[in-house]
Design a protein around this motif. Sequence first.
Motif, PDB file in Angstrom:
ATOM      1  N   TYR A 140      56.194-131.156  58.699  1.00  0.00           N
ATOM      2  CA  TYR A 140      55.101-132.120  58.573  1.00  0.00           C
ATOM      3  C   TYR A 140      54.400-132.346  59.912  1.00  0.00           C
ATOM      4  O   TYR A 140      53.181-132.520  59.965  1.00  0.00           O
ATOM      5  N   LEU A 141      55.160-132.345  60.999  1.00  0.00           N
ATOM      6  CA  LEU A 141      54.542-132.507  62.314  1.00  0.00           C
ATOM      7  C   LEU A 141      53.573-131.372  62.619  1.00  0.00           C
ATOM      8  O   LEU A 141      52.551-131.572  63.290  1.00  0.00           O
ATOM      9  N   ASP A 142      53.882-130.181  62.122  1.00  0.00           N
ATOM     10  CA  ASP A 142      53.017-129.030  62.380  1.00  0.00           C
ATOM     11  C   ASP A 142      51.633-129.186  61.748  1.00  0.00           C
ATOM     12  O   ASP A 142      50.701-128.461  62.098  1.00  0.00           O
ATOM     13  N   ARG A 143      51.487-130.114  60.808  1.00  0.00           N
ATOM     14  CA  ARG A 143      50.174-130.362  60.196  1.00  0.00           C
ATOM     15  C   ARG A 143      49.274-131.203  61.096  1.00  0.00           C
ATOM     16  O   ARG A 143      48.072-131.307  60.854  1.00  0.00           O
ATOM     17  N   VAL A 144      49.848-131.848  62.100  1.00  0.00           N
ATOM     18  CA  VAL A 144      49.103-132.783  62.939  1.00  0.00           C
ATOM     19  C   VAL A 144      48.659-132.082  64.221  1.00  0.00           C
ATOM     20  O   VAL A 144      49.477-131.463  64.903  1.00  0.00           O
ATOM     21  N   PRO A 145      47.359-132.155  64.578  1.00  0.00           N
ATOM     22  CA  PRO A 145      46.880-131.504  65.801  1.00  0.00           C
ATOM     23  C   PRO A 145      47.603-132.005  67.039  1.00  0.00           C
ATOM     24  O   PRO A 145      47.950-133.189  67.139  1.00  0.00           O
ATOM     25  N   VAL A 146      47.841-131.099  67.991  1.00  0.00           N
ATOM     26  CA  VAL A 146      48.473-131.455  69.260  1.00  0.00           C
ATOM     27  C   VAL A 146      47.455-132.176  70.138  1.00  0.00           C
ATOM     28  O   VAL A 146      46.309-131.738  70.272  1.00  0.00           O
ATOM     29  N   ARG A 147      47.872-133.297  70.736  1.00  0.00           N
ATOM     30  CA  ARG A 147      46.983-134.069  71.596  1.00  0.00           C
ATOM     31  C   ARG A 147      47.636-134.272  72.963  1.00  0.00           C
ATOM     32  O   ARG A 147      48.835-134.554  73.050  1.00  0.00           O
ATOM     33  N   PRO A 148      46.854-134.146  74.040  1.00  0.00           N
ATOM     34  CA  PRO A 148      47.404-134.341  75.380  1.00  0.00           C
ATOM     35  C   PRO A 148      48.018-135.721  75.528  1.00  0.00           C
ATOM     36  O   PRO A 148      47.468-136.727  75.061  1.00  0.00           O
ATOM     37  N   GLY A 149      49.189-135.774  76.157  1.00  0.00           N
ATOM     38  CA  GLY A 149      49.850-137.037  76.433  1.00  0.00           C
ATOM     39  C   GLY A 149      50.665-137.592  75.288  1.00  0.00           C
ATOM     40  O   GLY A 149      51.397-138.562  75.458  1.00  0.00           O
ATOM     41  N   GLN A 150      50.570-136.983  74.122  1.00  0.00           N
ATOM     42  CA  GLN A 150      51.295-137.466  72.947  1.00  0.00           C
ATOM     43  C   GLN A 150      52.630-136.734  72.839  1.00  0.00           C
ATOM     44  O   GLN A 150      52.678-135.513  72.954  1.00  0.00           O
ATOM     45  N   GLN A 151      53.704-137.487  72.614  1.00  0.00           N
ATOM     46  CA  GLN A 151      55.033-136.889  72.499  1.00  0.00           C
ATOM     47  C   GLN A 151      55.357-136.613  71.033  1.00  0.00           C
ATOM     48  O   GLN A 151      55.123-137.457  70.172  1.00  0.00           O
ATOM     49  N   ARG A 152      55.927-135.435  70.764  1.00  0.00           N
ATOM     50  CA  ARG A 152      56.270-135.049  69.392  1.00  0.00           C
ATOM     51  C   ARG A 152      57.785-134.875  69.309  1.00  0.00           C
ATOM     52  O   ARG A 152      58.391-134.191  70.140  1.00  0.00           O
ATOM     53  N   HIS A 153      58.391-135.475  68.299  1.00  0.00           N
ATOM     54  CA  HIS A 153      59.838-135.441  68.137  1.00  0.00           C
ATOM     55  C   HIS A 153      60.145-134.905  66.740  1.00  0.00           C
ATOM     56  O   HIS A 153      60.206-135.659  65.771  1.00  0.00           O
ATOM     57  N   GLY A 154      60.333-133.588  66.641  1.00  0.00           N
ATOM     58  CA  GLY A 154      60.614-132.959  65.364  1.00  0.00           C
ATOM     59  C   GLY A 154      62.095-132.888  65.075  1.00  0.00           C
ATOM     60  O   GLY A 154      62.924-132.847  65.989  1.00  0.00           O
ATOM     61  N   SER A 155      62.436-132.889  63.791  1.00  0.00           N
ATOM     62  CA  SER A 155      63.841-132.802  63.405  1.00  0.00           C
ATOM     63  C   SER A 155      63.956-132.195  62.019  1.00  0.00           C
ATOM     64  O   SER A 155      62.961-131.948  61.336  1.00  0.00           O
ATOM     65  N   GLY A 214      38.173-131.083  75.573  1.00  0.00           N
ATOM     66  CA  GLY A 214      39.136-130.250  74.861  1.00  0.00           C
ATOM     67  C   GLY A 214      38.889-130.208  73.368  1.00  0.00           C
ATOM     68  O   GLY A 214      37.806-129.851  72.897  1.00  0.00           O
ATOM     69  N   GLU A 215      39.895-130.602  72.582  1.00  0.00           N
ATOM     70  CA  GLU A 215      39.805-130.559  71.119  1.00  0.00           C
ATOM     71  C   GLU A 215      39.371-131.898  70.518  1.00  0.00           C
ATOM     72  O   GLU A 215      39.398-132.064  69.296  1.00  0.00           O
ATOM     73  N   GLU A 216      38.964-132.831  71.345  1.00  0.00           N
ATOM     74  CA  GLU A 216      38.530-134.119  70.822  1.00  0.00           C
ATOM     75  C   GLU A 216      37.268-133.973  69.977  1.00  0.00           C
ATOM     76  O   GLU A 216      36.456-133.076  70.193  1.00  0.00           O
TER      77      GLU A 216
END
Length: 495
Positions: A283-298, A151-153
Amino acid sequence: MSGKLYGVGLGPGDPSLMTLRAVEVIAEAQVIACHSARHGRSIARSIAAKHLRADHIEEALVYPVTTETTDHPGGYKGAMEDFYTEAAARLATHLEAGRTVAVLAEGDPFFYGSYMHMHKRLADRFDTEVIPGVTSVSAASARLGTPLVEGEEVLTILPGTLPEEELTARLAATDTAVIMKLGRTFPKVRAALDSSGKLGRTRYVERATMSGERLAELADVDPQTVPYFSVAVLPSQVDAPTPERERGEVLVVGTGPAGPLWLTPQTRGALADADDLVGYTTYLDRVPVRPGQQRHGSDNRVEAERAEFALQLAQRGRQVAVVSGGDPGVFAMATAVLEAAAEKEYADVAVRVLPGVTAANAAAALAGAPLGHDYATLSLSDRLKPWEVIAERLRAAAAADLVLALYNPGSRSRTWQVGKARELLLEYRAPDTPVVIARDVGGPDERVRIVRLAELDPDVVDMRTILLVGSSQTQTVRRADGEEIVWTPRRYPEA
């Protein structure tokens, strides 16, 4: 008519992994050249042995030195340079006589191969073709039966001869990696993997596809048994299970003022390795999305709640990265997390703060060096402290002739603070004091201007802006290209 030079990749060791083209070229060649150490045994020749004929002219290119010392006046580098020059001259003699020359190379000729030294010295004079081969990287991954990169690795190939700190930094910043040239470098490579947090996921492959092949967990390998022809493999983590931990950890990560270019190797690695990312959505939007990783935005106004949530996740054994813009310790999330972690219920949760490039430092670099001498950093926001306190600190810093870095100067609901700060500073500073107005540093709307204090317009300032106000010593100059730069001398006139 001159002959033709071939660089022939033979693959990782198993003769059956040679390409058809490699076999064809060996059959066509009149001269076969192989590199070897002084013992004379050539791995490349052993791979291609059954395709060599009695009428082949063989050129043994024997290194004068490998790992031992040398008395050459130019040291190791000088000895090798002379060797490559002499070897190329020997091959050139055959080529000038019209003979076809095949230089055999393990793996791929252009992948850490000796052939390239011949290529650089001969390819501009003779017709040349390079035959690619299967690399030890591909062979090691195949023998492990584990995907190398998906993938994107990002895959990073590293020589084990790099300094340990450099290895650690590059390993921390990558998703997957292969480290070549182990042997005597193994203890250093193992230490770098440990320091970067990657040791437990790294595999060891020795002599892939060759006689004596060995596969193991790298952490279990005895350094005394590691030969040069071995590699460390950090494979794909896309489907890797989340490690089981009794307690997790919270890392407060500074992303710098904008996107990935501002990340340090340490913070890039922490973001990649986290099970959960917690932070302000922007700030979370600056970090690449990775499979299996949970994102908690607020929202940006719930720092205390965000900090407690991260600590609670860590209590459940999760590796949590709290994402903060700039440096997390400068008007950002580190304080909120540490304040919450000071509570008794979170006393056993590990918390680390990873620094990032601050907005002040980033803006200063774009403008020149306005922070070259003593400076003070203040926030103009009166949401968490009274304006009277801000004004008192502004007066004190101005009276001390400090350069000022002013964060949070204004917003849609706070429009008067910049004007008040300008009036106050003009009591202590000359009207022509340079002021750097830096907006969206590192972002798509980045704009940096230098104005005079008396001309500072509050209407051009918002929450994405930082102001750097010069001292009495701060200088400006307009360069030949028309650009104005600003700096503060490190020496005071009285010094």
